[in-house]
Design a protein around this motif. Structure first.
Motif, PDB file in Angstrom:
ATOM      1  N   LEU A   1       0.834  -1.207   0.000  1.00 55.42           N
ATOM      2  CA  LEU A   1       0.000   0.000   0.000  1.00 55.42           C
ATOM      3  C   LEU A   1       0.866   1.253   0.000  1.00 55.42           C
ATOM      4  O   LEU A   1       0.613   2.195  -0.772  1.00 55.42           O
ATOM      5  CB  LEU A   1      -0.933  -0.020   1.210  1.00 55.42           C
ATOM      6  CG  LEU A   1      -1.945   1.103   1.316  1.00 55.42           C
ATOM      7  CD1 LEU A   1      -2.893   1.079   0.128  1.00 55.42           C
ATOM      8  CD2 LEU A   1      -2.714   0.990   2.616  1.00 55.42           C
ATOM      9  N   ALA A   2       1.880   1.278   0.854  1.00 56.30           N
ATOM     10  CA  ALA A   2       2.762   2.440   0.921  1.00 56.30           C
ATOM     11  C   ALA A   2       3.541   2.620  -0.382  1.00 56.30           C
ATOM     12  O   ALA A   2       3.748   3.743  -0.837  1.00 56.30           O
ATOM     13  CB  ALA A   2       3.711   2.304   2.102  1.00 56.30           C
TER      14      ALA A   2
ATOM     15  N   THR B   1       2.598   1.770  -3.412  1.00 54.41           N
ATOM     16  CA  THR B   1       1.706   2.283  -4.465  1.00 54.41           C
ATOM     17  C   THR B   1       1.438   3.772  -4.291  1.00 54.41           C
ATOM     18  O   THR B   1       1.098   4.453  -5.257  1.00 54.41           O
ATOM     19  CB  THR B   1       0.366   1.530  -4.490  1.00 54.41           C
ATOM     20  OG1 THR B   1      -0.278   1.672  -3.237  1.00 54.41           O
ATOM     21  CG2 THR B   1       0.562   0.070  -4.827  1.00 54.41           C
ATOM     22  N   LYS B   2       1.619   4.272  -3.067  1.00 54.97           N
ATOM     23  CA  LYS B   2       1.433   5.712  -2.802  1.00 54.97           C
ATOM     24  C   LYS B   2       2.725   6.496  -2.985  1.00 54.97           C
ATOM     25  O   LYS B   2       2.748   7.702  -2.793  1.00 54.97           O
ATOM     26  CB  LYS B   2       0.888   5.912  -1.398  1.00 54.97           C
ATOM     27  CG  LYS B   2      -0.520   5.396  -1.251  1.00 54.97           C
ATOM     28  CD  LYS B   2      -1.057   5.640   0.129  1.00 54.97           C
ATOM     29  CE  LYS B   2      -2.491   5.116   0.213  1.00 54.97           C
ATOM     30  NZ  LYS B   2      -3.079   5.350   1.524  1.00 54.97           N
TER      31      LYS B   2
ATOM     32  N   ASP C   1       5.856   5.864  -1.398  1.00 55.78           N
ATOM     33  CA  ASP C   1       6.785   5.900  -0.266  1.00 55.78           C
ATOM     34  C   ASP C   1       8.118   5.283  -0.688  1.00 55.78           C
ATOM     35  O   ASP C   1       8.176   4.116  -1.072  1.00 55.78           O
ATOM     36  CB  ASP C   1       6.193   5.121   0.906  1.00 55.78           C
ATOM     37  CG  ASP C   1       7.072   5.145   2.140  1.00 55.78           C
ATOM     38  OD1 ASP C   1       8.150   5.769   2.100  1.00 55.78           O
ATOM     39  OD2 ASP C   1       6.680   4.544   3.160  1.00 55.78           O
TER      40      ASP C   1
ATOM     41  N   LYS D   1      -3.630   0.139  -8.725  1.00 58.43           N
ATOM     42  CA  LYS D   1      -4.722   0.724  -7.942  1.00 58.43           C
ATOM     43  C   LYS D   1      -5.278  -0.327  -6.985  1.00 58.43           C
ATOM     44  O   LYS D   1      -5.715  -1.391  -7.394  1.00 58.43           O
ATOM     45  CB  LYS D   1      -5.845   1.207  -8.862  1.00 58.43           C
ATOM     46  CG  LYS D   1      -5.407   2.194  -9.899  1.00 58.43           C
ATOM     47  CD  LYS D   1      -4.925   3.483  -9.271  1.00 58.43           C
ATOM     48  CE  LYS D   1      -4.513   4.459 -10.340  1.00 58.43           C
ATOM     49  NZ  LYS D   1      -3.310   5.156 -10.050  1.00 58.43           N
TER      50      LYS D   1
END
Length: 84
Positions: A22-23, A25-26, A28, A82
């Motif tokens: 998750l991080a 894909t954002k 980080d 996504k």
């Protein structure tokens, strides 16, 4: 980044934790580094090439161009992914 990888937990060996994915894909950078390290050996395997010298001896080496292209492709795919 949230979460830690527990290598002693047999259920999690070989898998990236969801918080890391998750991080990454954002965007980080620490999470992306973990993802790249996770796939480093597979990328090295995919970019290994057989080379022969003038005497016919066979050597195996990593094609750095291919390795960099595969790493760039992985980063693009992770950033474009996504999650719902």
């Amino acid at each position: 980044m949230i979460g830690k990888i527990d290598i002693n937990n047999p259920d999690e060996r070989g898998l990236l934790p969801y918080p890391v994915i998750l991080a990454a894909t954002k965007g980080d950078p620490d999470a992306m580094k973990i993802v790249m390290q996770h796939y480093a050996s597979y990328i090295a395997y995919l970019s290994t090439r057989k080379v022969r010298d003038e005497y016919g001896n066979v050597y195996y080496g990593i094609d750095e161009d291919m390795r960099e292209r595969l790493q760039a492709k992985l980063m693009r795919v992770v950033l474009d992914y996504k999650l719902d």
